[in-house]
Design an enzyme around this catalytic site. Structure first.
Site, PDB file in Angstrom:
ATOM      1  CB  SER A  62      -0.924   0.010   1.224  1.00  0.00           C
ATOM      2  OG  SER A  62      -1.888  -1.009   1.154  1.00  0.00           O
ATOM      3  CB  ALA A 156      -3.295   1.857  -1.675  1.00  0.00           C
ATOM      4  CE  LYS A 157      -7.263  -1.915   6.240  1.00  0.00           C
ATOM      5  NZ  LYS A 157      -8.665  -1.862   5.787  1.00  0.00           N
ATOM      6  CB  CYS A 158      -3.889   4.914   1.401  1.00  0.00           C
ATOM      7  SG  CYS A 158      -4.993   5.207   0.009  1.00  0.00           S
ATOM      8  CE1 TYR A 162     -11.232   1.650   5.000  1.00  0.00           C
ATOM      9  CE2 TYR A 162      -9.212   2.264   3.862  1.00  0.00           C
ATOM     10  CZ  TYR A 162     -10.105   1.292   4.283  1.00  0.00           C
ATOM     11  OH  TYR A 162      -9.866  -0.021   3.980  1.00  0.00           O
TER      12      TYR A 162
END
Length: 288
Positions: A62, A156-158, A162
């Site tokens: 990520s 990407a867990k950015c 969110y």
């Protein structure tokens, strides 16, 4: 101090375990201002992190997807996580690794900004409470649309990905729902604010492809569970109108585990045999 600030006694920060109340980042950190940060969520069962390597590798990937490299490899992050769990004494809970760019510059091009990594862990048995697994939760369709791969690095867990999830969760709370359902730019089913979605139709699991949604690690586990249970899985676009005809709906994610849904707006669903079978198999797999 927040409850977590009082609860978390130790944090692994940039290579060492420090007292939780001494872990600091500068207010001019690039990651705080421009969302140059990535994170993970990892469940702990009986002191063992679930799929630790996959989560730490995704953290590394990520960061690369949004433009920076972590100063630690997956082996180091794995060892650090296990050391922290022993130090903190977490047996059933949640781990939050996070990485961000530091305060060397606030230029849009963060050349020279130092990447930092921290890991925290705390006790956390259920996100929606103990009855939610058997009774299901409610969702409200969000007015916010999930951006696609042309607008954001979807895999990407950015932090930036969110922002809409937080707005949607506020909106669902005002409507009296437990969580929100986000649609994609075409108005098709995407995901909830923090979990992937599966619907059940005629004994078949159907889930949106990871075009607009994160290909979650628990999502991947559900594919394996379905195979073990002999349940067919279809990965395809799900129009919203088709979702209304589902026999069952459930969410899956690290924090959510396997979470049945009993209603979306005015549409109701059974918490049925398939959702229960997937949940039971998941819990057996993790030893919960």
């Amino acid at each position: 101090m927040s409850d977590l600030a009082r609860t978390v006694r130790h944090i692994w920060l940039d290579g060492e375990i420090v007292a939780g109340d001494t872990a600091r980042l500068h207010v001019l950190s690039h990651g705080l201002h421009y969302a140059q940060s990535v994170f993970e969520g990892i469940r702990v069962y009986h002191g063992e992190p679930f799929r630790l390597r996959e989560h730490n590798q995704r953290l590394i990937d990520s960061a690369r997807l949004i433009g920076f490299d972590l100063p630690f490899g997956a082996d180091t992050l794995d060892r650090a996580t296990l050391d922290l769990l022993r130090c903190e004494g977490v047996r059933t809970g949640y781990i939050r690794p996070v990485a961000w760019l530091g305060s060397e510059t606030l230029s849009m091009l963060p050349t020279g900004a130092t990447p930092h990594v921290a890991i925290a862990a705390w006790d956390w048995p259920d996100i929606f409470g103990p009855q939610a697994r058997s009774e299901g939760i409610t969702l409200a369709v969000s007015e916010w649309l999930r951006p696609g791969p042309a607008s954001t690095p979807v895999q990407a867990k950015c932090a930036g990905n969110y922002a809409l999830a937080v707005l949607s969760r506020h909106s669902s709370e005002r409507k009296g729902a437990d969580d929100a359902l986000l649609l994609d730019a075409q108005g098709h089913v995407a995901e909830s604010t923090g979990a992937n979605l599966f619907m059940v139709r005629g004994g078949v699991l159907v889930t949106p492809p990871p075009d607009y949604v994160l290909n979650g690690i628990t999502r991947q586990a559900v594919f394996g569970i379905a195979q073990a249970l002999g349940l067919p899985v279809e990965e395809r676009t799900v129009p919203l109108q088709e979702l209304w005809a589902a026999d069952e709906v459930f969410l899956c994610g690290t924090a959510y585990e396997i979470q049945p849904v009993r209603a979306i707006d005015a549409h109701t669903f059974a918490v049925g045999e398939v959702s229960r079978a997937v949940s039971d198999r998941y819990r057996a797999m993790v030893g919960a």
